[in-house]
Design an enzyme around this catalytic site. Structure first.
Site, short mmCIF file in Angstrom:
data_model
loop_
_atom_site.label_atom_id
_atom_site.label_comp_id
_atom_site.label_asym_id
_atom_site.label_seq_id
_atom_site.Cartn_x
_atom_site.Cartn_y
_atom_site.Cartn_z
N THR A 40 -15.42 42.68 82.85
CA THR A 40 -14.85 42.15 84.11
C THR A 40 -15.02 43.13 85.26
O THR A 40 -14.85 42.76 86.42
CB THR A 40 -13.34 41.84 83.96
OG1 THR A 40 -12.70 43.00 83.36
CG2 THR A 40 -13.10 40.63 83.09
N ASP A 61 -18.80 50.07 75.01
CA ASP A 61 -17.75 49.14 74.62
C ASP A 61 -16.76 49.91 73.73
O ASP A 61 -17.16 50.45 72.68
CB ASP A 61 -18.42 47.98 73.84
CG ASP A 61 -17.43 46.92 73.38
OD1 ASP A 61 -16.26 47.26 73.15
OD2 ASP A 61 -17.86 45.76 73.26
N LEU A 76 -7.65 52.10 79.82
CA LEU A 76 -7.41 50.89 80.61
C LEU A 76 -8.32 49.74 80.19
O LEU A 76 -8.17 48.62 80.70
CB LEU A 76 -7.66 51.18 82.10
CG LEU A 76 -6.51 51.72 82.94
CD1 LEU A 76 -6.03 53.08 82.43
CD2 LEU A 76 -6.93 51.86 84.40
N ASN A 102 -9.96 53.58 68.41
CA ASN A 102 -11.06 54.50 68.72
C ASN A 102 -10.64 55.59 69.70
O ASN A 102 -10.98 56.76 69.54
CB ASN A 102 -12.25 53.72 69.27
CG ASN A 102 -12.95 52.92 68.19
OD1 ASN A 102 -12.97 53.33 67.02
ND2 ASN A 102 -13.49 51.76 68.54
N TYR A 148 -3.86 38.65 74.16
CA TYR A 148 -3.59 39.77 75.08
C TYR A 148 -2.23 40.41 74.75
O TYR A 148 -2.14 41.61 74.54
CB TYR A 148 -3.60 39.22 76.51
CG TYR A 148 -3.39 40.24 77.59
CD1 TYR A 148 -4.41 41.12 77.97
CD2 TYR A 148 -2.17 40.32 78.28
CE1 TYR A 148 -4.22 42.04 79.00
CE2 TYR A 148 -1.99 41.23 79.31
CZ TYR A 148 -3.01 42.09 79.66
OH TYR A 148 -2.82 43.00 80.68
N LYS A 152 -1.83 44.00 73.02
CA LYS A 152 -1.20 45.12 73.73
C LYS A 152 0.02 45.64 72.96
O LYS A 152 0.32 46.83 72.98
CB LYS A 152 -0.77 44.67 75.13
CG LYS A 152 -1.95 44.43 76.09
CD LYS A 152 -2.51 45.75 76.60
CE LYS A 152 -3.57 45.52 77.66
NZ LYS A 152 -4.14 46.77 78.18
P1 NAD Z 1 -9.90 44.57 85.18
O1 NAD Z 1 -10.31 43.39 84.41
O2 NAD Z 1 -10.32 44.67 86.62
O3 NAD Z 1 -10.36 45.91 84.47
C1 NAD Z 1 -10.56 46.04 83.08
C2 NAD Z 1 -11.81 46.87 82.86
O4 NAD Z 1 -12.01 47.06 81.46
C3 NAD Z 1 -13.08 46.19 83.39
O5 NAD Z 1 -13.84 47.11 84.13
C4 NAD Z 1 -13.80 45.74 82.13
O6 NAD Z 1 -15.19 45.63 82.29
C5 NAD Z 1 -13.38 46.83 81.16
N1 NAD Z 1 -13.49 46.43 79.75
C6 NAD Z 1 -13.04 45.28 79.18
N2 NAD Z 1 -13.33 45.27 77.86
C7 NAD Z 1 -13.96 46.45 77.59
C8 NAD Z 1 -14.49 47.03 76.41
N3 NAD Z 1 -14.44 46.40 75.23
N4 NAD Z 1 -15.08 48.26 76.51
C9 NAD Z 1 -15.16 48.91 77.70
N5 NAD Z 1 -14.66 48.40 78.84
C10 NAD Z 1 -14.06 47.19 78.79
O7 NAD Z 1 -8.30 44.65 85.07
P2 NAD Z 1 -7.26 45.67 85.72
O8 NAD Z 1 -6.30 44.89 86.51
O9 NAD Z 1 -7.96 46.81 86.36
O10 NAD Z 1 -6.49 46.16 84.42
C11 NAD Z 1 -6.72 47.43 83.84
C12 NAD Z 1 -5.75 47.66 82.69
O11 NAD Z 1 -4.41 47.58 83.16
C13 NAD Z 1 -5.89 46.62 81.56
O12 NAD Z 1 -5.75 47.28 80.33
C14 NAD Z 1 -4.73 45.69 81.80
O13 NAD Z 1 -4.28 45.10 80.62
C15 NAD Z 1 -3.69 46.64 82.40
N6 NAD Z 1 -2.72 45.89 83.24
C16 NAD Z 1 -3.06 45.50 84.49
C17 NAD Z 1 -2.15 44.79 85.25
C18 NAD Z 1 -2.44 44.37 86.67
O14 NAD Z 1 -1.61 43.69 87.28
N7 NAD Z 1 -3.55 44.73 87.27
C19 NAD Z 1 -0.90 44.46 84.71
C20 NAD Z 1 -0.62 44.84 83.41
C21 NAD Z 1 -1.54 45.57 82.68
#
Ligand code: NAD
Ligand code: UDP
Length: 315
Positions: A40, A61, A76, A102, A148, A152
């Site tokens: 994403t 990944d 993240l 990992n 999800y 988590k």
């Molecule tokens: P996002 O989707 O913009 O970022 C997630 C990133 O992780 C992306 O760059 C994606 O390419 C990468 N990714 C996904 N699967 C992967 C994998 N298997 N290996 C390597 N990279 C991978 O979302 P975000 O809003 O930036 O969220 C970041 C983190 O914060 C997430 O873990 C999310 O669960 C957590 N979070 C965010 C929010 C929010 O409101 N933004 C709220 C609660 C939790």
């Protein structure tokens, strides 16, 4: 690290939050390794960092092992928008669970401190309001959000077991809805959806009747909370809520966005997705106490900056 720069790994570093975190860590003098598989996230989010000699991008990944030497890890990596994490739910659980295993294994081998981006979704559709960290939650384990939420939750379990079993230094943040520049226009979460719809003169899509509540935190505030938690004494493991306690309904958010963008968009109502939480508001007493942290950016100010970002981007 006694001399030189702290080496910090950020998984999911090309995503919305990750890119802001990489930027802040570089600004504070760290050597940053950004790992992302671009599920994403996008290169545009970090393109401006690529010329910095202390920034390194690795396409990887996290469901596969990773061998690096670092002092701190911010984990993240995981799609965060319901639309994206439900697209391939098995992969979402793998990313949370195998990814955590990992990264924890890596932290154990190199004795790094490790931070987990957990979520308010661990509370599910909460019966306790506002949500405190002591509330164990109300998650449907077999619903469409479970990949999800349970992923988590399992990651949190792994963090605390590595902490108890191996003495790992852990930090677990439960993040509440956060918004700001660099959300993808197709991200699917409510703030970016409403702003993009308004700026494009399309109808604003409210799911359900719009009476469900959320509490929105501006990204700069959240990133400050991340870094304070990582830098806190080792007994501050969390879980600790990070979010803005100002609660509003989705309907109120739609009206605010329409008013602030000056859009003529009509509001249309769509079915409420299954298991969509009815209310959400963080109790941030622990963050105030242990991190001296509280959000400083009011919703209108944060929305102003976010609208300006999307206006520029869509132009
Ligand atoms: P996002 O989707 O913009 O970022 C997630 C990133 O992780 C992306 O760059 C994606 O390419 C990468 N990714 C996904 N699967 C992967 C994998 N298997 N290996 C390597 N990279 C991978 O979302 P975000 O809003 O930036 O969220 C970041 C983190 O914060 C997430 O873990 C999310 O669960 C957590 N979070 C965010 C929010 C929010 O409101 N933004 C709220 C609660 C939790
Ligand atoms: N929502 C909405 N219209 C949209 C996108 C989301 O009404 O175009 C609602 C969604 O049903 C939920 C709230 O806004 O009640 C927040 O959704 P989001 O996907 O941003 O995050 P969530 O907190 O549900 O994970």
């Amino acid at each position: 690290m006694k001399y030189g720069r702290k080496r910090v790994l950020v998984t999911g570093g090309a995503g919305f939050l990750g890119s802001h975190l990489c930027e802040q860590l570089l600004a504070r003098g760290s050597d940053v390794l950004c790992v992302d598989n671009f599920y994403t996230g996008v290169k545009d989010n970090i393109a401006h960092l690529l010329g910095n000699p202390y920034f390194e991008l690795i396409r990887h990944d996290v469901t596969f092992p990773l061998y690096l030497e670092v002092d701190e890890i911010y984990n993240l990596a995981c799609p965060a928008s319901p639309v994206h994490y439900q697209r391939d739910p098995v992969q979402t659980t793998k990313t949370s669970v195998h990814g955590a295993i990992n990264m924890l294994g890596l932290a154990k081998r190199v004795k790094a401190k490790i931070f987990q981006a957990s979520t308010s979704e661990v509370y599910g559709d909460p019966e306790v309001h506002p949500q405190t960290e002591s509330y164990n939650g109300n998650v449907n384990p077999i619903g469409p959000r479970a990949c999800y939420d349970e992923g988590k939750r399992c990651a949190e379990t792994l963090f605390f077991d590595y902490h108890r079993q191996n003495g790992l230094r852990i930090r677990v943040a439960r993040i509440f809805n956060t918004y700001g520049p660099r959300m993808h226009p197709d991200d699917g979460r409510v703030v970016s959806n409403f702003i993009v719809q308004a700026l494009e003169g399309r109808p604003i899509t409210i799911y359900g009747d719009g009476s469900q509540t959320r509490s929105f935190c501006y990204v700069d505030d959240l990133i400050e909370g991340f870094i304070r938690l990582m830098d806190a004494p080792d007994d501050v493991t969390g879980p600790i809520n990070l979010g803005n306690p100002t609660e509003l309904t989705v309907g109120q958010l739609a009206e605010t966005v329409v008013a602030m963008t000056g859009a003529g968009s009509e509001i249309v109502y769509r079915p409420l997705p299954a298991d969509d939480p009815l209310q959400r508001q963080p109790d941030i007493s622990l963050a105030r106490k242990h991190l001296s942290w509280a959000p400083t950016v009011a919703l209108e100010n944060g929305l102003e900056r976010t609208i300006a970002y999307f206006r520029n981007r869509l132009d």
